[in-house]
Design an enzyme around this catalytic site. Structure first.
Site, short mmCIF file in Angstrom:
data_model
loop_
_atom_site.label_atom_id
_atom_site.label_comp_id
_atom_site.label_asym_id
_atom_site.label_seq_id
_atom_site.Cartn_x
_atom_site.Cartn_y
_atom_site.Cartn_z
N SER A 258 -0.49 -48.49 78.13
CA SER A 258 -0.40 -49.85 77.61
C SER A 258 -1.17 -50.78 78.53
O SER A 258 -1.75 -50.37 79.54
CB SER A 258 1.06 -50.30 77.53
N LYS A 259 -1.17 -52.05 78.19
CA LYS A 259 -1.94 -53.04 78.95
C LYS A 259 -1.48 -53.15 80.40
O LYS A 259 -2.25 -53.55 81.26
CB LYS A 259 -1.85 -54.41 78.27
N ARG A 260 -0.24 -52.78 80.66
CA ARG A 260 0.24 -52.88 82.05
C ARG A 260 -0.48 -51.87 82.95
O ARG A 260 -0.45 -51.99 84.17
CB ARG A 260 1.74 -52.66 82.11
#
Length: 493
Positions: A258-260
């Site tokens: 994910s973006k994290r």
């Protein structure tokens, strides 16, 4: 269905976001399979989710696929232009007794517009379809009189699939093998919402039948959708295709990518300066193996060797450092003719191309790229630390100045070296080397002192390709001018 000797596959992104790494890997696997088998790749845009769709993102998805080198044979086909086909299929199932009218309201049974959330294919980075089973829908057992009363009252209805109460639903998966699910574990799922909008389960099957898809290659998060879709296939009188559910892509912490974890959009990696073939090579080996330990595999060889039998059941881990390693391999090991166009595009992006020597002299440009590339990691390196090769408006790195220009004698040595180099009748590696060492000897310093100071003067950096090779590529006039220009800056803070 297409004939067995010409497979038909599809990639079906949804324009709810940019093309992400997971979707790109799915597209690549479909493309490799189609090219390996001499088949057909269909591009389908699953854009029936009006609330989440962003039509402006379609072009971004297409651009990312083109950058990745994944071309398609048919399409793009837009689901939003095929809604009548889905409604007709739902009515067909209703007439055949394979579906029933649902008058429930609210989320309890998924009636009306509150159908279960479903995730179209293509992104591969979201949480995936929700398949939690709710209570049995009471509308399944409504009498004809009850339905007639609802119709007379003008009550809108959704259409649900009537899942058999007994037995199992089976399907074949090329990765996970034969699969079966007890029908008792499958809820009566919505096919058509009360507002006439089809659900993912219905539209994807209708499209795959109409497009004669023989193999469905998609993320393992869709395994739970497959029994429902197999039921629809058979209820519509079609044989389900061969499924191949590929492993998910995880971040370094083993959670869903994910973006994290950093950039997940393919476009971000293009902007960062990754080569598309390096990205393809890296993606192909996320969840697939050709056998053996080989890692550097050019695209033609990937196509030749790709097989669904090599797809792993184990989730893959996205390793940014490994991706950068692939990029350095492609920058450094491929023929320079392959790299040159990408460097040219990078120079244009940075505004360093127009009127430059690189634009006027292709032979010189190739030599410069070949000299620089052993020390590059990303395409942006050609316009950052290597800017001095292509433009005169480069700066002197502060740390390099502090380290190599602190001797007060450096300014005079640079000026004397400029005179010595200007007098050279032949501009080649060895004469440049000899002249530099002669000046250093005359000044009573080690050659390394003058070599390091000179490198900063002519390219602005302490770390660069070998000095005398750099001099040859830059040319006599440019080197002399830069030495004289640098001399007054020595010793300044």
């Amino acid at each position: 269905m297409a004939s067995a000797d010409k497979p038909r596959v599809r990639f079906a992104p949804s324009p709810t976001g940019y093309l992400h790494v997971g979707g790109a890997r799915t597209a690549l696997f479909n493309w490799l399979f189609a090219r390996r088998e001499g088949g057909v790749l269909v591009l389908r845009i699953e854009d029936t989710d009006v609330g989440r769709n962003k039509p402006e993102l379609v072009e971004g998805i297409l651009d990312s696929l083109k950058w990745l080198g994944v071309d398609w044979d048919e399409g793009p086909v837009f689901q939003s232009q095929r809604t009548e086909m889905y409604r007709a299929a739902a009515e067909k199932l209703l007439s055949a007794g394979a579906a029933f009218q649902c008058y429930c309201k609210g989320a309890a049974y998924g009636g009306g517009d509150a159908a279960p959330a479903e995730e179209p294919e293509g992104e591969g980075d979201d949480e995936g379809p929700k398949t939690a089973k709710g209570p049995a829908c009471p509308c399944r057992g409504l009498s004809g009189a009850d339905r007639a009363k609802h119709a007379a009252d003008g009550v809108a209805y959704a259409i649900r699939f009537k899942v058999p109460r007994e037995g199992v639903t089976k399907f074949e998966d090329a990765v996970f093998g034969p699969r079966e699910v007890q029908n008792a574990e499958i809820e009566d799922f919505v096919l058509l919402r009360s507002n006439g909008v089809p659900t993912y389960q219905l539209s994807v099957v209708v499209d795959d039948i109409d497009m004669r898809i023989t193999h469905i290659i998609r993320g393992a998060d869709h395994l739970s959708n497959t029994p429902k879709q197999a039921l629809i296939y058979r209820a519509l009188g079609a044989q389900p295709p061969i499924f191949a559910h590929v492993p998910l892509i995880l971040g370094p912490d083993r959670t869903r990518l994910s973006k994290r974890h950093g950039a997940t959009s393919v476009g971000s990696y293009a902007d960062e300066g990754f080569l598309p073939e390096a990205f393809r090579n890296f993606l192909a080996l996320l969840g697939w193996s050709p056998g053996g330990d080989e890692e550097f595999i050019r695209t033609d060889d990937l196509v030749r060797r790709f097989a669904l039998s090599g797809v792993s059941r184990t989730n893959a881990v996205f390793d940014r450092a490994k991706l950068e390693w692939y990029n350095t391999q492609y920058l450094q090991k491929t023929p320079v003719e392959y790299v040159v166009p990408y460097v040219a595009a990078e120079l244009k992006r940075a505004g360093l191309w127009e009127g430059s020597q690189a634009s006027r002299d292709p032979e010189w440009f190739a030599r410069a790229v070949d000299l620089i590339r052993p020390r590059t990691r990303l395409l942006g390196d050609f316009t950052s630390w290597a800017r001095g090769f292509f433009a005169d408006d480069f700066g002197y790195d502060a740390d390099a100045r502090e380290k190599f220009w602190k001797d007060e004698r450096v300014a005079g040595m640079l000026a004397k070296l400029a005179d010595a180099l200007e007098a050279l009748p032949i501009w080649e590696h060895d004469p440049c080397d000899a002249a530099t060492r002669a000046v250093a000897a005359a000044e009573g310093v080690k050659a390394g002192v003058l070599i390091n100071a000179t490198r900063v003067a002519i390219v602005g950096r302490a770390v660069a390709p070998p000095l005398f090779d750099t001099m040859v590529v830059l040319g006599q006039q440019r080197v002399v001018e830069r030495l004289r220009k640098a001399a007054p800056f020595v010793g300044r803070n």
